[in-house]
Design a protein around this motif. Structure first.
Motif, PDB file in Angstrom:
ATOM      1  N   GLN A  55      -1.843 -26.232   8.609  1.00 37.40           N
ATOM      2  CA  GLN A  55      -2.320 -25.644   7.298  1.00 37.40           C
ATOM      3  C   GLN A  55      -4.013 -24.689   7.842  1.00 37.40           C
ATOM      4  O   GLN A  55      -3.101 -23.568   6.201  1.00 37.40           O
ATOM      5  N   SER A  56      -4.442 -24.715   8.348  1.00 40.58           N
ATOM      6  CA  SER A  56      -5.576 -23.493   8.538  1.00 40.58           C
ATOM      7  C   SER A  56      -4.939 -22.136   9.297  1.00 40.58           C
ATOM      8  O   SER A  56      -5.315 -21.307   8.355  1.00 40.58           O
ATOM      9  N   PHE A  57      -3.998 -22.331   9.961  1.00 42.37           N
ATOM     10  CA  PHE A  57      -3.384 -20.947  10.800  1.00 42.37           C
ATOM     11  C   PHE A  57      -2.856 -20.307   9.564  1.00 42.37           C
ATOM     12  O   PHE A  57      -2.777 -19.141   9.445  1.00 42.37           O
ATOM     13  N   CYS A  58      -1.836 -20.994   9.160  1.00 42.45           N
ATOM     14  CA  CYS A  58      -0.653 -21.072   7.289  1.00 42.45           C
ATOM     15  C   CYS A  58      -1.433 -20.000   6.797  1.00 42.45           C
ATOM     16  O   CYS A  58      -1.047 -19.109   6.663  1.00 42.45           O
ATOM     17  N   GLU A  59      -2.547 -20.399   6.290  1.00 44.84           N
ATOM     18  CA  GLU A  59      -3.024 -19.918   5.173  1.00 44.84           C
ATOM     19  C   GLU A  59      -3.935 -18.941   5.963  1.00 44.84           C
ATOM     20  O   GLU A  59      -4.423 -18.298   4.940  1.00 44.84           O
ATOM     21  N   GLY A  60      -4.551 -18.962   6.845  1.00 44.32           N
ATOM     22  CA  GLY A  60      -5.096 -17.369   7.980  1.00 44.32           C
ATOM     23  C   GLY A  60      -4.217 -16.462   8.286  1.00 44.32           C
ATOM     24  O   GLY A  60      -4.281 -15.474   7.256  1.00 44.32           O
ATOM     25  N   ARG A  61      -2.864 -16.669   8.389  1.00 43.42           N
ATOM     26  CA  ARG A  61      -2.169 -16.110   8.559  1.00 43.42           C
ATOM     27  C   ARG A  61      -1.055 -15.324   7.278  1.00 43.42           C
ATOM     28  O   ARG A  61      -1.355 -14.098   7.134  1.00 43.42           O
ATOM     29  N   ILE A  62      -1.584 -15.206   5.992  1.00 39.87           N
ATOM     30  CA  ILE A  62      -1.179 -14.957   5.123  1.00 39.87           C
ATOM     31  C   ILE A  62      -2.507 -14.613   3.887  1.00 39.87           C
ATOM     32  O   ILE A  62      -1.981 -13.557   3.880  1.00 39.87           O
ATOM     33  N   GLN A  63      -3.797 -14.814   4.292  1.00 46.22           N
ATOM     34  CA  GLN A  63      -4.922 -13.768   4.081  1.00 46.22           C
ATOM     35  C   GLN A  63      -4.745 -12.414   4.308  1.00 46.22           C
ATOM     36  O   GLN A  63      -5.015 -11.271   4.376  1.00 46.22           O
ATOM     37  N   GLU A  64      -3.981 -13.107   6.000  1.00 48.09           N
ATOM     38  CA  GLU A  64      -4.614 -11.443   6.949  1.00 48.09           C
ATOM     39  C   GLU A  64      -2.702 -10.415   6.055  1.00 48.09           C
ATOM     40  O   GLU A  64      -3.759  -9.398   6.328  1.00 48.09           O
ATOM     41  N   ILE A  65      -1.722 -11.100   5.414  1.00 52.14           N
ATOM     42  CA  ILE A  65      -0.501  -9.987   6.079  1.00 52.14           C
ATOM     43  C   ILE A  65      -1.179  -9.689   3.717  1.00 52.14           C
ATOM     44  O   ILE A  65      -0.541  -8.566   4.120  1.00 52.14           O
ATOM     45  N   GLU A  66      -1.447 -10.608   3.518  1.00 52.04           N
ATOM     46  CA  GLU A  66      -1.803 -10.089   1.865  1.00 52.04           C
ATOM     47  C   GLU A  66      -2.782  -8.649   2.187  1.00 52.04           C
ATOM     48  O   GLU A  66      -2.669  -7.828   1.468  1.00 52.04           O
ATOM     49  N   ALA A  67      -3.979  -9.096   2.776  1.00 58.94           N
ATOM     50  CA  ALA A  67      -4.910  -7.723   2.944  1.00 58.94           C
ATOM     51  C   ALA A  67      -4.533  -6.158   3.328  1.00 58.94           C
ATOM     52  O   ALA A  67      -4.740  -5.393   3.626  1.00 58.94           O
ATOM     53  N   LYS A  68      -3.857  -6.457   4.630  1.00 58.98           N
ATOM     54  CA  LYS A  68      -2.610  -5.397   5.793  1.00 58.98           C
ATOM     55  C   LYS A  68      -2.133  -4.963   4.764  1.00 58.98           C
ATOM     56  O   LYS A  68      -1.876  -3.357   4.032  1.00 58.98           O
ATOM     57  N   LEU A  69      -1.562  -5.879   3.537  1.00 55.83           N
ATOM     58  CA  LEU A  69      -0.172  -5.010   2.656  1.00 55.83           C
ATOM     59  C   LEU A  69      -0.954  -4.533   1.210  1.00 55.83           C
ATOM     60  O   LEU A  69      -0.291  -3.655   0.725  1.00 55.83           O
ATOM     61  N   SER A  70      -1.859  -4.810   1.183  1.00 55.44           N
ATOM     62  CA  SER A  70      -2.858  -4.180  -0.302  1.00 55.44           C
ATOM     63  C   SER A  70      -2.761  -2.754   0.314  1.00 55.44           C
ATOM     64  O   SER A  70      -3.192  -2.131  -0.582  1.00 55.44           O
ATOM     65  N   ASN A  71      -4.080  -3.109   1.666  1.00 54.52           N
ATOM     66  CA  ASN A  71      -4.336  -1.524   2.142  1.00 54.52           C
ATOM     67  C   ASN A  71      -3.097  -1.170   2.821  1.00 54.52           C
ATOM     68  O   ASN A  71      -3.902   0.089   3.671  1.00 54.52           O
ATOM     69  N   ALA A  72      -1.811  -1.320   2.673  1.00 52.82           N
ATOM     70  CA  ALA A  72      -0.822  -0.563   3.763  1.00 52.82           C
ATOM     71  C   ALA A  72      -0.849   0.649   2.891  1.00 52.82           C
ATOM     72  O   ALA A  72      -0.288   0.941   1.931  1.00 52.82           O
ATOM     73  N   GLN A  73      -0.455   1.918   3.611  1.00 54.09           N
ATOM     74  CA  GLN A  73       0.281   3.197   3.712  1.00 54.09           C
ATOM     75  C   GLN A  73       1.381   3.625   4.239  1.00 54.09           C
ATOM     76  O   GLN A  73       1.796   3.464   5.391  1.00 54.09           O
ATOM     77  N   VAL A  74       2.435   2.836   3.315  1.00 54.14           N
ATOM     78  CA  VAL A  74       3.975   2.965   3.430  1.00 54.14           C
ATOM     79  C   VAL A  74       4.446   4.194   3.953  1.00 54.14           C
ATOM     80  O   VAL A  74       4.595   4.634   2.795  1.00 54.14           O
ATOM     81  N   ILE A  75       4.528   4.394   4.967  1.00 54.67           N
ATOM     82  CA  ILE A  75       5.267   5.893   4.995  1.00 54.67           C
ATOM     83  C   ILE A  75       6.768   6.183   5.521  1.00 54.67           C
ATOM     84  O   ILE A  75       6.952   5.231   7.014  1.00 54.67           O
ATOM     85  N   ASP A  76       7.082   6.287   4.140  1.00 57.00           N
ATOM     86  CA  ASP A  76       9.007   6.708   5.307  1.00 57.00           C
ATOM     87  C   ASP A  76       9.443   7.956   5.542  1.00 57.00           C
ATOM     88  O   ASP A  76       9.014   9.735   4.786  1.00 57.00           O
TER      89      ASP A  76
END
Length: 158
Positions: A55-76
């Protein structure tokens, strides 16, 4: 926090992983914790401790992905006119002048990099040396065994 460059495919991959973590893994882990609690004494219950660790690993990964997506500059890169320069997201064919090998790489974000699939990070020494180069330009890459020359053969925006 700075923007994290990411390709469209990389962003979609992270969104899919986030969805899986939230809709499949999180409920499964919660159920495992509930099942382990029913077995009694939590101090000596290995199943409970393993489920809590998951559970700790899963929640940490969720937070990590959400942070990356919120700061992502998606380049097509497909929407950028191909001017022949090597840029983030470009697929580049290079010729290694010392080994006489031709290899094709795609320059992607750090999370997407996978050398087995010829996806190299924009922060890798090879990608940094190639950025801004054009066909027939030579990129010098510092390696532990000395500098290696790569000649840019082809640049495609896929």
């Amino acid at each position: 926090m700075t923007n994290i460059p990411m390709t469209v495919a990389g962003a979609e991959s992270l969104r899919a992983e986030l969805q899986r973590l939230k809709s499949e893994d999180r409920p499964r882990i919660i159920q495992a914790i509930a099942d382990a609690r029913e077995h009694g004494d939590l101090k000596e219950n290995a199943e409970y401790h393993a489920a809590r660790e998951q559970q700790s690993f899963c929640e940490g990964r969720i937070q990590e992905i959400e942070a990356k997506l919120s700061n992502a500059q998606v380049i097509d890169v497909t929407k950028i006119p191909n001017n022949g320069k090597v840029i983030f997201g470009a697929t580049v064919t290079v010729f290694n002048t010392s080994s006489n090998e031709e290899v094709t790489y795609r320059i992607v974000g750090d999370d997407e990099a996978d050398i087995k699939k010829n996806l190299i990070s924009v922060n890798s020494p090879l990608a940094r040396a190639m950025i801004g180069k054009e066909v027939d330009d030579v990129a010098l890459v510092a390696t532990p065994s000395g500098e290696v020359e790569y000649e840019v053969v082809n640049v495609v925006y896929l």
